[in-house]
Design a protein around this motif. Structure first.
Motif, PDB file in Angstrom:
ATOM      1  N   GLU A  69       3.636  -0.315   3.602  1.00 40.49           N
ATOM      2  CA  GLU A  69       4.258   1.013   3.714  1.00 40.49           C
ATOM      3  C   GLU A  69       3.286   2.005   4.344  1.00 40.49           C
ATOM      4  O   GLU A  69       3.650   2.777   5.236  1.00 40.49           O
ATOM      5  N   ARG A  70       2.026   1.967   3.871  1.00 36.94           N
ATOM      6  CA  ARG A  70       1.030   2.914   4.369  1.00 36.94           C
ATOM      7  C   ARG A  70       0.707   2.674   5.845  1.00 36.94           C
ATOM      8  O   ARG A  70       0.643   3.614   6.643  1.00 36.94           O
ATOM      9  N   LEU A  71       0.552   1.380   6.216  1.00 35.63           N
ATOM     10  CA  LEU A  71       0.211   1.045   7.594  1.00 35.63           C
ATOM     11  C   LEU A  71       1.354   1.398   8.552  1.00 35.63           C
ATOM     12  O   LEU A  71       1.134   1.986   9.625  1.00 35.63           O
ATOM     13  N   ARG A 125       4.886   8.219   4.199  1.00 36.78           N
ATOM     14  CA  ARG A 125       5.041   6.922   3.547  1.00 36.78           C
ATOM     15  C   ARG A 125       6.403   6.829   2.858  1.00 36.78           C
ATOM     16  O   ARG A 125       7.023   5.763   2.831  1.00 36.78           O
ATOM     17  N   SER A 126       6.874   7.941   2.282  1.00 32.76           N
ATOM     18  CA  SER A 126       8.162   7.928   1.580  1.00 32.76           C
ATOM     19  C   SER A 126       9.311   7.558   2.510  1.00 32.76           C
ATOM     20  O   SER A 126      10.311   6.971   2.091  1.00 32.76           O
ATOM     21  N   THR A 127       9.157   7.869   3.804  1.00 29.86           N
ATOM     22  CA  THR A 127      10.191   7.517   4.787  1.00 29.86           C
ATOM     23  C   THR A 127      10.249   6.005   4.969  1.00 29.86           C
ATOM     24  O   THR A 127      11.332   5.411   5.054  1.00 29.86           O
ATOM     25  N   VAL A 128       9.091   5.369   5.028  1.00 30.85           N
ATOM     26  CA  VAL A 128       9.044   3.911   5.161  1.00 30.85           C
ATOM     27  C   VAL A 128       9.563   3.249   3.888  1.00 30.85           C
ATOM     28  O   VAL A 128      10.287   2.239   3.943  1.00 30.85           O
ATOM     29  N   VAL A 129       9.221   3.826   2.733  1.00 32.95           N
ATOM     30  CA  VAL A 129       9.732   3.299   1.464  1.00 32.95           C
ATOM     31  C   VAL A 129      11.252   3.294   1.476  1.00 32.95           C
ATOM     32  O   VAL A 129      11.909   2.320   1.088  1.00 32.95           O
ATOM     33  N   ALA A 130      11.842   4.408   1.934  1.00 29.88           N
ATOM     34  CA  ALA A 130      13.310   4.511   1.995  1.00 29.88           C
ATOM     35  C   ALA A 130      13.884   3.469   2.944  1.00 29.88           C
ATOM     36  O   ALA A 130      14.942   2.880   2.681  1.00 29.88           O
ATOM     37  N   ALA A 131      13.198   3.223   4.076  1.00 27.42           N
ATOM     38  CA  ALA A 131      13.676   2.229   5.039  1.00 27.42           C
ATOM     39  C   ALA A 131      13.634   0.829   4.439  1.00 27.42           C
ATOM     40  O   ALA A 131      14.593   0.047   4.567  1.00 27.42           O
TER      41      ALA A 131
END
Length: 482
Positions: free
Chosen positions: A39-41, A50-56
């Motif tokens: 998520e961070r990378l 990062r929260s956007t990637v978590v949602a994805a």
């Protein structure tokens, strides 16, 4: 990673990322054996939180495309391809990406609630079961002749029915039309859809009344039209507003409901009808006249329609049997220039290969019989009684909480709440008490209004419905004052 989400797009960034990864899995960009970026990378590479990637990733997990385990990262699902390398389509995304928009969630919710038996339905725009000519249609259907032809009918609709409709509109509405200038449709709403799809293009500016039933239809937005609003007063729209809008936006089409307008119940004045037709001729703006209610006039006087006053062929006239006979027949019609009708008929044939012959035959038999005139006199009397009952109920239960116009025809009454409350809360409280209505926001830009339909329920339950609404309103007003 070269790809980046488009921050200017209407679609949420997390959804863009999820779609990119899903497509990458399909094309082999992301190997099924590898772990997806952390998520961070991934957030750093794409320049997002990062929260956007978590949602994805959560979106992809909910679809069964990836598996997420704490400490192990995010992997492509081991059974994504199944034993025979098959995947389930992402139907949710297909539904979201379709160009034809769904009804407003609020409208969908009300329709669902109305299926419950205990609900007093003051929201659906149709006639009560007791107002339908059931006995007459039983007689008609019992005498159905042997039909020699059970194949596709004429693209414009059954010739006998179109001839009967031509006689019907001449007798009742002083409209002179040849059968060749009539198209049979599945109610008035299909007629609107055909006109929008065949005669307009994305980016065109059209004008509708405010408030208006048309405002509630996603079809205008689905077609990519620029919808402009014309305020309605006690005499209808102001012709000067049409001129002002046209000079600014170049109106391509004008949609009007001049008689017992939905939702206000108002009638456009004769002077304004005349002026609107003059403006139409001056600027070459086609008028779509939607006339479902004019025959419900309680005193029996039917005003001149725009079409009956039209000397230049500027008006496309829409009407149906839905509001005066039975909505389930799905018999409507469009009257206009023959070449326009042929264009609409061609489109309708592409959609459904023409109307079913059985409702057309039944409608033709009923329209040309003496039963039709008797039926119209009956519904005028019954609808007036229901109108009187709902007005009496307002006076009894709502007193100074509403202001309203008393219509002289149609099936709707438009109310302004003198102390506006939270619309969503009022609807929820009303549904808890088993009564439905339509909030004014469904029909236009005005706030603090509601529409009740008095044609859908029997007279003896209308008062109970308004009493339940009054209880809900009192709760909402109390909450607002706390």
């Amino acid at each position: 990673m070269e790809w980046r989400p488009d921050r200017a797009a209407k679609k949420a960034v997390y959804k863009q990322i999820a779609e990119y990864i899903e497509e990458g899995i399909s094309t082999g960009l992301f190997s099924p054996e590898s772990v997806l970026p952390s998520e961070r990378l991934l957030a750093k590479e794409l320049g997002v939180n990062r929260s956007t990637v978590v949602a994805a990733y959560e979106e992809l997990q909910s679809l069964g495309i990836v598996e997420r385990k704490k400490g192990s990262g995010t992997r492509i699902s081991t059974d994504i391809w199944g034993i025979s390398h098959k995947r389930i389509p992402n139907w949710g995304r297909y539904m979201e990406d379709g160009s034809f928009l769904p009804n407003l969630p609020l409208v969908q919710r009300i329709r669902t609630e109305n299926q419950k038996r205990h609900v007093i339905n003051l929201s659906s725009g149709e006639l009560a079961p007791g107002l339908l000519p059931r006995e007459q249609f039983k007689t008609i259907m019992a005498t159905i002749p042997f039909l020699d032809h059970l194949g596709y009918d004429h693209p414009q609709g059954n010739a006998a029915l179109r001839t009967t409709i031509a006689e019907h509109v001449r007798e009742y509405k002083n409209i002179h039309a040849a059968p060749s200038s009539i198209l049979i449709t599945s109610g008035a709403q299909q007629a609107l859809h055909l006109i929008i799809q065949c005669l307009l293009k994305p980016g065109d500016s059209i004008a509708i009344e405010d408030p208006s039933y048309c405002y509630s239809l996603p079809v205008f937005q689905s077609a990519g039209l620029n919808t402009l609003l014309l305020p309605v007063d006690q005499h209808g729209i102001n012709p000067d507003d049409v001129i002002a809008l046209h000079k600014k936006h170049r109106i391509r089409m004008l949609f009007l409901n001049p008689d017992y307008q939905n939702p206000t119940g108002l009638k456009m004045s004769p002077a304004r009808r005349k002026r609107i037709l003059e403006i139409s001729s001056e600027f070459g703006i086609p008028i779509i006249e939607d006339d479902p209610y004019s025959l419900t006039s309680f005193n029996g006087n039917v005003s001149d329609t725009l079409k009956s006053m039209d000397e230049n062929g500027n008006v496309l006239y829409i009407s149906s049997l839905s509001k005066i006979v039975a909505s389930g027949l799905r018999i409507g019609w469009v009257i206009g220039p023959s070449n326009v009708i042929e264009r609409l008929a061609d489109a309708k044939q592409q959609v459904d290969f023409g109307h079913s012959i059985f409702p057309q035959w039944a409608a033709n038999e009923f329209l040309k019989s003496s039963s039709f005139d008797e039926h119209i006199h009956m519904i005028r009397k019954e609808l007036k009684e229901r109108r009187d009952e709902i007005v009496t109920s307002f006076q009894r239960y709502l007193k100074d909480n509403t202001a309203y116009f008393i219509p002289e025809g149609g099936i709707h009454i438009w109310c302004r709440l003198t102390h506006p409350v939270n619309e969503q809360q009022l609807l929820e409280e009303s549904m808890k008490r088993g009564v439905s209505f339509l909030p004014g926001s469904v029909f236009g830009s005005q706030k603090g209004y509601v529409r009740f339909t008095f044609g859908r329920e029997e007279t003896d339950v209308i008062g109970e419905g308004i009493a339940r609404f009054a209880d809900a309103l009192a709760v909402c007003q109390k909450n607002d004052n706390v």
